[in-house]
Design a protein around this motif. Structure first.
Motif, PDB file in Angstrom:
ATOM      1  N   PHE A  99       1.088  -1.427  -0.187  1.00  0.00           N
ATOM      2  CA  PHE A  99       0.458   0.095  -0.153  1.00  0.00           C
ATOM      3  C   PHE A  99       0.845   1.075   0.304  1.00  0.00           C
ATOM      4  O   PHE A  99       2.213   0.914   0.548  1.00  0.00           O
ATOM      5  N   ILE A 141      -3.292   5.258  10.822  1.00  0.00           N
ATOM      6  CA  ILE A 141      -3.635   4.284   9.387  1.00  0.00           C
ATOM      7  C   ILE A 141      -4.455   2.532   9.766  1.00  0.00           C
ATOM      8  O   ILE A 141      -3.663   2.238  10.537  1.00  0.00           O
ATOM      9  N   LEU A 177      -6.196  -0.796   8.488  1.00  0.00           N
ATOM     10  CA  LEU A 177      -6.395  -2.030   7.791  1.00  0.00           C
ATOM     11  C   LEU A 177      -7.316  -3.205   8.204  1.00  0.00           C
ATOM     12  O   LEU A 177      -6.213  -3.600   9.324  1.00  0.00           O
ATOM     13  N   HIS A 206     -12.366  -6.103   2.365  1.00  0.00           N
ATOM     14  CA  HIS A 206     -11.394  -5.688   3.562  1.00  0.00           C
ATOM     15  C   HIS A 206     -11.754  -3.535   3.517  1.00  0.00           C
ATOM     16  O   HIS A 206     -12.235  -3.213   2.663  1.00  0.00           O
ATOM     17  N   LEU A 209      -9.898  -0.112   4.218  1.00  0.00           N
ATOM     18  CA  LEU A 209      -8.442   1.184   4.940  1.00  0.00           C
ATOM     19  C   LEU A 209      -9.681   1.831   5.635  1.00  0.00           C
ATOM     20  O   LEU A 209     -10.044   2.370   4.402  1.00  0.00           O
ATOM     21  N   ILE A 260      -2.748   0.406  -4.747  1.00  0.00           N
ATOM     22  CA  ILE A 260      -2.533  -0.608  -4.175  1.00  0.00           C
ATOM     23  C   ILE A 260      -1.473  -1.832  -5.095  1.00  0.00           C
ATOM     24  O   ILE A 260      -2.137  -2.227  -5.621  1.00  0.00           O
ATOM     25  N   LYS A 277     -13.140   5.846   5.015  1.00  0.00           N
ATOM     26  CA  LYS A 277     -13.662   4.182   5.242  1.00  0.00           C
ATOM     27  C   LYS A 277     -13.915   3.912   3.818  1.00  0.00           C
ATOM     28  O   LYS A 277     -14.514   3.796   3.099  1.00  0.00           O
TER      29      LYS A 277
END
Length: 155
Positions: free
Chosen positions: A3, A20, A22, A52, A54, A86, A136
């Motif tokens: 990332f 940050i 994940l 997922h 972030l 990514i 998000k």
């Protein structure tokens, strides 16, 4: 997965602070921005196939970081999300799909409510963090498949 985040802070007093995450796991804390310069944050993560999230969380902004004169903001502290890459895929075109969930400051929030103005609980099409809160981005792995499935929706 690798990332790479490109961020730019604009401030007049103290550097903004970010966390940050994940999938709700804290990976980085950043509080050493240089005003009006691009900051690169890189990290690796092992992710299974599937959904997922972030999260870029803005923290520690105080009401004194914003100066208002004659009902106009004349000094502020903001963080712009310029790009998220990514595995060498820039997902810039999809960043507006993220949602920002602000944590509005007091007494500003109460003042807004008293005048009948209820600020939104979240914003989409938002890449500038004016308030404390969480930005998000939901994405899926494999990223290249997710990217092309979602970019086609835009065309």
């Amino acid at each position: 997965m690798k990332f790479d985040l490109k961020l730019q802070a604009k401030f007049w007093r103290n550097s903004p602070s970010l966390i940050i995450k994940l999938n709700d796991r804290t990976l980085e804390k950043v509080d050493n921005f240089v005003n009006n310069q691009t900051t690169h944050i890189s990290f690796d993560a092992d992710l299974n196939d599937g959904e997922h999230q972030l999260t870029i969380e803005r923290v520690n902004k105080s009401i004194t970081d914003t100066v208002v004169k004659d009902s106009k903001i004349i000094k502020d502290s903001t963080v712009d999300i310029l790009d998220v890459i990514i595995d060498k895929i820039s997902i810039d075109a999809l960043l507006n799909h993220a949602n920002f969930f602000p944590k509005y400051p007091e007494p500003w929030l109460s003042q807004q409510k008293q005048t009948g103005k209820e600020p939104p609980a979240s914003y989409n099409y938002c890449r500038t963090l004016h308030h404390n809160g969480e930005w998000k981005l939901d994405f899926a792995n494999p990223v290249h498949i997710w990217f092309f499935q979602n970019i086609n929706v835009q065309i």
